[in-house]
Each structure stands twice: as structure tokens, then as C-alpha cells.
Design a protein around this motif. Structure first.
Motif, mmCIF file in Angstrom:
data_model
loop_
_atom_site.group_PDB
_atom_site.id
_atom_site.type_symbol
_atom_site.label_atom_id
_atom_site.label_comp_id
_atom_site.label_asym_id
_atom_site.label_seq_id
_atom_site.Cartn_x
_atom_site.Cartn_y
_atom_site.Cartn_z
ATOM 1 N N ILE A 424 0.717 -0.979 0.294
ATOM 2 C CA ILE A 424 0.028 -0.244 0.187
ATOM 3 C C ILE A 424 0.822 0.790 0.211
ATOM 4 O O ILE A 424 1.959 1.426 0.655
ATOM 5 C CB ILE A 424 -1.138 0.382 1.739
ATOM 6 N N LYS A 425 0.303 2.024 -1.060
ATOM 7 C CA LYS A 425 1.115 3.662 -1.649
ATOM 8 C C LYS A 425 1.125 4.526 -0.079
ATOM 9 O O LYS A 425 1.373 5.534 0.109
ATOM 10 C CB LYS A 425 1.136 4.110 -2.360
ATOM 11 N N SER A 426 -0.277 4.845 0.148
ATOM 12 C CA SER A 426 -1.075 6.012 0.833
ATOM 13 C C SER A 426 -0.667 5.311 2.204
ATOM 14 O O SER A 426 -0.960 4.821 3.100
ATOM 15 C CB SER A 426 -2.578 6.657 0.327
ATOM 16 N N GLU A 427 -0.791 6.599 3.276
ATOM 17 C CA GLU A 427 -0.033 6.568 4.682
ATOM 18 C C GLU A 427 -1.219 6.255 5.051
ATOM 19 O O GLU A 427 -1.870 5.065 6.238
ATOM 20 C CB GLU A 427 0.043 7.395 5.275
ATOM 21 N N ASN A 428 -2.655 6.746 4.677
ATOM 22 C CA ASN A 428 -3.652 6.682 4.963
ATOM 23 C C ASN A 428 -4.149 5.949 4.850
ATOM 24 O O ASN A 428 -5.794 5.244 5.512
ATOM 25 C CB ASN A 428 -4.416 8.212 4.156
#
Length: 467
Positions: A424-428
Motif C-alpha cells: 500500500i502506497k498511501s499512509e492514510n
């Protein structure tokens, strides 16, 4: 009367024992005209191929030493050749007669070219070669799709204004033909396979790519493999991330093997975060090999660019010049078969250690091997005038499963660690995974930890009987 090619007893046995495939068939001498039509049409509608008349099928004669059942004279095959000449639309073919030591009679070998049009039998039926079978095409939509695919001319057939010695005197073809059975003179092989023009003796693009020891200086387009390694996971890497930039040249067979070796060497030095912690990256070698071979044999050689293999910490991208050919799309590419460069496909398949031995199964094999390694499937997209296949190093398990597997072996997990593990790339988006696990009562945030130090742990069990 044509000269008869005399071959050894051992070479004859190889033909008798050779496995029937996408590119080869054999039949007894008393073969009906309709069956000759069927085989020729099926080969012409696929990648071309060869078949020998005068060698019995294994099902009819289990003993390979008794399968050679040639006719006494060349004239005995006149009817078979007449069938080939009468095909309408015409099918390109060449033929030769074979006589073997200690074997009875003469056999007829016919080389069939891939047809530029949909080939049909005299009764209008359409067949296509798949594996060891000549299968009927009865669905009008599939016949139409085949017709569309046939409309694309291939740059591999372009004649080059160079001497035939560029390929017929090369080390590459000397080694290749020495392993053929029966053995053939390099020039005879190239003429039979359409790699040298029969009239002008000019090599074709396919001939140069396959058998020139150094095709790059004489080929009118760029035709090498460029391998690049960026030591990052970023979608758009910075210059500082570039660690390796090398170009692999040589004949196609040599390019494939050398490129695979370099990629394997680079991969052996990359480590990734997994549920067990930091470990060496592991891809199924068969998947990388099949995708590499697929790029080499199906790219558009009329485009002046090299194949690019770009390696990142978490993925490999193989960028091949040319759009998807014919009726192949990003949705059906695993279900259909099409060869832009049929002559290249045929000759590579004749190497003793053929890189494309399972024709039509390359990408399917790659996908199957990724599943065996519990990694997500490769993706295939068209990007302008290129096809890009991405091999991700992303586990097949759900992000939630991967987080919990990590926490079974480690006391805590941070957002960045979790993103490394799950891809997963997004922190959120990673936070959303944590929140779902929290809402199920499986993990909890570690108190007092904020910012980059924030972390999660497995929910601790309440002490028995409370405080």
C-alpha cells in the motif's frame, strides 16, 4: 526430380521420436488429401510449421524404429504435393525428400509458412494449430478475429541489403544447426525457414536477429535489451536512485539468457520487508523468464527502441516496443494466441534448450507461478506505443492478514513497516487497515506514541479476574 537429402539412422530416429507440437507433425505415407489440407491450413493459420509424410504416428506404431515407412520413389508423393499447390488461397510452402540409412523408402518433409490471410480447406473449413492438434474454427467471430490478426504485416520479413554470410557463417547458426536433427547446412536452413530470400539471398530481419553474432550494428532499428535498476519503490525515481544501467546485445537467444542472468543477479541483492522482517526478495524465476521471452518474440522490431527491463525494490517492469497486435487486448491476452514474429518464434523453438518450448503458454505460466509464490498477478497495460508488464512483489494475502502475521512475530508495527509489507502506497489507506483491525478488537494503538513513533500492537488480554 529433386535431390534427396541423405540423413543418418540416428537423425531419422530423432524425427521418428520427435514430439508432435505447435510446429511439428508427422503422418504415414498413405495420407489422404483432406488430412494434408487440414494440417497445412492449421499451420498456416498459426505460426507455420513442418510435417513429415512417411513416418507413422506413435499411436499407430509404438516402436519408433519401425515408424519410418517411406515410399520407394519421389513420384509417390505427387498427389500430396498437388494438394499443397491446389490450396486456395495459396499457402506458402517448401519441401524436400529425405532418405535415411537403414530405413525403408523416402519421406517427404513440407515446411509451411504462416499465411498472410485466413487459410481454408477446399470445403471452406478453417483449422488452426494448437499444441499437437489441428483444431477447427467454427465460430464466425473467432474467424473474423483471426482475419484481423492476419492483416498485420511483420517487420521480421523485411529483406536487408547485406551479405548472407552475416548469418550463414556466424558462430550462432553453426552451434544451432549442429544440434538439429537431421543436421542442415546453415544456408539451406535459412532458405527453408524464409530467413534468407530464395532469389536474392538477402537475409531478412528475422534471420539477422536470430543468427548474426552481432545484429545490432547491421540491424536498421534498435534491437537490444536495456536493464535498469533503481534502488527505490517510488513510481518516479530520482537520478540518485539509479544504480545499474546496462545494455545486452547479441543474437536473440543470447540476449534472453544474458538478460535473465543479469536480472537474477540484481534481484539476489535486494531485500524487502515481510511478515518475518527484512528478507531477500523472491520472485518465481519462471515468471520473469516467460515475461522476458514474451517481450523478445512478440515486440515490434520496426520501432527503433530497445526492450527495457526496469527493476525497483518492489517490482519489475518489462517495457516492450509495439502495441498489442491484432485482436489481442489487455482483457483477453491470456486467452488468445498471436505471433507478430512467427519466423522468430519457430526458430527459437528449435533450439535444443528452447526458450519458448511451451508455445502459447508463456504469460499463463508466469501468472500461475506468481500464485504459487503467493504474490499478486502481473499487470499488462498499453502505454502509448509500448506494452508494459509489471511483476509486483506484493503478497496475495489481504493487508489485514499480513499485518496480523507480522504481529505474531513482532511486538509492534508502524505505518511505514505495514506499507512495505502490504504494498500500500498511501499512509492514510494504511491507517484505514489499522482502523478496521481495531474495530474488530484485534489490535490497539500503543499509548503515548505519536508522529513517526506511532505504532500498533495486538490487543492485550485482560488479566484473569480483573484487578
Amino acid at each position: 526430380m529433386l535431390d534427396v537429402l541423405k540423413i543418418s539412422y540416428e537423425d531419422a530416429l530423432v524425427l521418428c521420436e520427435r514430439k508432435e507440437s505447435d510446429l511439428f507433425d508427422r503422418k504415414a505415407a498413405k495420407l489422404e488429401g483432406k488430412k494434408i489440407e487440414k494440417i497445412a491450413v492449421a499451420f498456416a493459420n498459426a505460426d507455420g510449421g513442418e510435417f513429415v509424410i512417411g513416418i507413422a504416428d506413435a499411436k499407430d506404431e509404438p516402436d519408433p524404429t519401425k515408424r519410418w515407412q517411406g515410399l520407394p520413389e519421389q513420384e509417390g508423393y505427387n498427389a500430396a504435393l498437388q494438394v499443397m499447390y491446389n490450396l486456395n488461397p495459396a499457402v506458402g510452402f517448401r519441401h524436400e525428400f529425405l532418405e535415411a540409412d537403414k530405413m525403408p523408402g523416402i519421406a517427404l518433409r513440407i515446411y509451411v509458412d504462416k499465411s498472410p490471410n485466413v487459410s481454408k480447406m477446399s470445403d471452406g473449413k478453417v483449422y488452426q494449430r494448437k499444441g499437437a492438434q489441428s483444431l477447427p474454427l467454427t465460430d464466425p467471430e473467432k474467424i473474423t478475429a483471426l482475419s484481423f490478426a492476419k492483416g498485420a504485416a511483420s517487420y521480421e520479413d523485411t529483406n536487408l541489403n547485406i551479405d548472407p554470410e552475416e548469418i550463414v557463417d556466424s558462430r550462432e547458426i553453426a552451434g544451432f544447426t549442429s544440434e538439429l536433427a537431421p543436421k542442415l547446412d546453415p544456408l539451406a536452413y535459412c532458405v527453408n525457414e524464409g530467413l534468407v530470400d530464395r532469389k536474392t539471398f538477402s537475409p531478412t530481419c528475422a534471420g539477422v536477429l536470430l543468427f548474426s553474432d552481432r545484429p545490432q550494428p547491421v540491424f536498421p532499428r534498435r534491437c537490444a535489451i536495456k536493464i535498469i535498476f533503481y534502488d527505490t519503490k517510488q513510481d518516479v525515481p530520482e537520478r540518485e536512485h539509479l544504480k545499474i544501467n546496462t545494455t545486452v546485445e547479441g543474437s536473440l537467444y543470447q540476449q534472453i539468457h544474458e538478460a535473465a542472468r543479469i536480472v537474477s543477479e540484481i534481484m539476489s541483492n535486494i531485500s524487502v520487508m515481510g511478515p518475518d522482517g527484512l528478507k531477500k526478495v523472491s520472485y518465481p524465476p519462471e515468471a520473469i523468464w516467460e515475461i522476458l521471452v514474451n517481450a523478445v518474440i512478440h515486440r515490434d522490431y520496426s520501432i527503433a527502441d530497445d526492450i527495457q527491463i526496469v527493476i525497483f525494490q518492489n517490482r519489475i517492469e518489462v517495457k516492450s516496443p509495439g502495441k498489442l497486435p491484432g485482436f489481442v487486448t489487455t482483457e483477453n491476452f491470456l486467452d488468445v494466441r498471436y505471433s507478430r514474429n512467427s519466423k522468430i518464434v519457430r526458430s527459437l523453438a528449435k533450439y535444443k534448450e528452447a526458450p519458448n518450448k511451451d508455445l502459447g503458454e508463456g504469460l499463463n505460466t508466469a501468472f500461475d507461478k506468481m500464485k504459487e509464490f503467493k504474490l499478486k498477478n502481473p499487470t499488462l497495460v498499453e502505454d502509448g506505443n509500448y506494452v508494459v508488464v509489471t511483476i509486483p512483489h506484493t503478497p496475495l494475502a489481504s493487508p489485514e492478514e499480513l499485518v496480523m502475521e507480522f504481529l505474531q512475530k513482532h511486538p509492534e508495527i508502524k505505518n511505514k513497516q505495514a506499507r512495505d509489507i502490504t504494498g500500500i502506497k498511501s499512509e492514510n489507506q494504511m491507517k484505514d487497515v489499522f482502523y478496521r483491525l481495531r474495530d474488530r478488537g484485534m489490535i490497539e494503538r500503543i499509548e503515548g506514541r505519536r508522529g513517526n513513533a506511532a505504532a500498533w500492537q495486538v490487543v492485550r488480554a485482560e488479566p484473569a479476574g480483573g484487578e
